[in-house]
Design an enzyme around this catalytic site. Sequence first.
Site, PDB file in Angstrom:
ATOM      1  N   CYS A 165       0.860  -1.187   0.000  1.00 12.61           N
ATOM      2  CA  CYS A 165       0.000   0.000   0.000  1.00 12.61           C
ATOM      3  C   CYS A 165       0.896   1.237   0.000  1.00 12.61           C
ATOM      4  O   CYS A 165       1.603   1.492   0.980  1.00 12.61           O
ATOM      5  CB  CYS A 165      -0.892  -0.025   1.243  1.00 12.61           C
ATOM      6  SG  CYS A 165      -1.927   1.428   1.364  1.00 12.61           S
ATOM      7  N   CYS A 206      -5.099   6.238  -4.185  1.00 11.89           N
ATOM      8  CA  CYS A 206      -4.423   4.941  -3.982  1.00 11.89           C
ATOM      9  C   CYS A 206      -2.993   5.097  -4.495  1.00 11.89           C
ATOM     10  O   CYS A 206      -2.784   5.352  -5.686  1.00 11.89           O
ATOM     11  CB  CYS A 206      -5.176   3.864  -4.759  1.00 11.89           C
ATOM     12  SG  CYS A 206      -4.340   2.277  -4.729  1.00 11.89           S
TER      13      CYS A 206
HETATM   14  N1  LIG Z   1      -6.356  -2.306  -1.650  1.00 11.22           N
HETATM   15  C1  LIG Z   1      -5.233  -2.609  -2.466  1.00 11.22           C
HETATM   16  C2  LIG Z   1      -3.926  -2.247  -1.948  1.00 11.22           C
HETATM   17  C3  LIG Z   1      -3.942  -0.926  -1.326  1.00 11.22           C
HETATM   18  C4  LIG Z   1      -3.461   0.134  -2.183  1.00 11.22           C
HETATM   19  C5  LIG Z   1      -3.327   1.351  -1.365  1.00 11.22           C
HETATM   20  N2  LIG Z   1      -4.479   2.091  -1.040  1.00 11.22           N
HETATM   21  C6  LIG Z   1      -2.228   2.229  -1.895  1.00 11.22           C
HETATM   22  O1  LIG Z   1      -2.168   3.390  -1.523  1.00 11.22           O
HETATM   23  O2  LIG Z   1      -1.380   1.738  -2.624  1.00 11.22           O
HETATM   24  C7  LIG Z   1      -5.158  -4.077  -2.817  1.00 11.22           C
HETATM   25  O3  LIG Z   1      -5.685  -4.951  -2.113  1.00 11.22           O
HETATM   26  O4  LIG Z   1      -4.496  -4.359  -3.813  1.00 11.22           O
END
Ligand SMILES: N[C@@H](CCC[C@H](N)C(=O)O)C(=O)O
Length: 263
Positions: free
Chosen positions: A74, A198
């Site tokens: 993340c 994200c």
């Molecule tokens: N929910 C995603 C991973 C999380 C990504 C995150 N919010 C970021 O900032 O990179 C998953 O399960 O792939």
Amino acid sequence: MAITFYKYQGTGNDFVMVDNRKHNFPTDDEALVKQLCDRRTGVGADGLILLQDHPDYDFEMVYYNADGRVGSMCGNGARCAVRFARQLGVIEDVACFLAADGEHQASVERDLIQLKMHDVKSVEQIGQDYYLNTGSPHYVRFVENVQELDVYKEGRAIRYNDRFAAVGTNVNFVERISEDEIFVRTYERGVEDETLSCGTGVTAAALVAGLQGFKSPVKVKTLGGELEVAFEQTGDGFKYIFLIGPAKQVFSGSVPLPQIQQI
Ligand SMILES: N[C@@H](CCC[C@H](N)C(=O)O)C(=O)O
């Protein structure tokens, strides 16, 4: 007993943070993580992060999605974990830490956290869209008028299609704003909704922009704020990838959790 938690956000992607050097937070209790992340009955967040001691690193970050499952990398969460480590006195202005996808380096410069991401060896093209892994899996589609798009509906259609349903993917919709700027909206796996930003998704979108002729660094607008992604393009992939942006503490509090003991 009650545990102290800290709420952090990085461009609107928000996390419950626990200093697990001092607790024995149950690492396999999906229901507990889900409950803490619930926006009506819990603290409310897109994910939960445990900051832990590690013999070979400044710290380890263990990241859970809001659905309670252990997540992959993340990017925004990692930038928040670096800020958290700094505020706890675990690091000063540089960090070398362990995340789900391995070792990362980061540095703190005033409001900004600069996070080194892993090299991306290849990018798959699927019709006019792209699929790549920046620590987490990301589908990237360039669109016109991203602000008008129903990200929940369109994102779910891709996340649950035959190719991705089993493992899941995050889905990013990207609009070119100018020669060096894009706008990204992301449907996040594990939250199963659109989030305000994200980090691994923004990184994926900026790299695909690189394939389409954007020069590094690419400026990225999200619903929750602005990030920047720097990179060097190799033959089929990318190296020296950095995700740069703010991360800050929003508040702290305590939750009664009888199953957790202070160490
Ligand atoms: N929910 C995603 C991973 C999380 C990504 C995150 N919010 C970021 O900032 O990179 C998953 O399960 O792939």
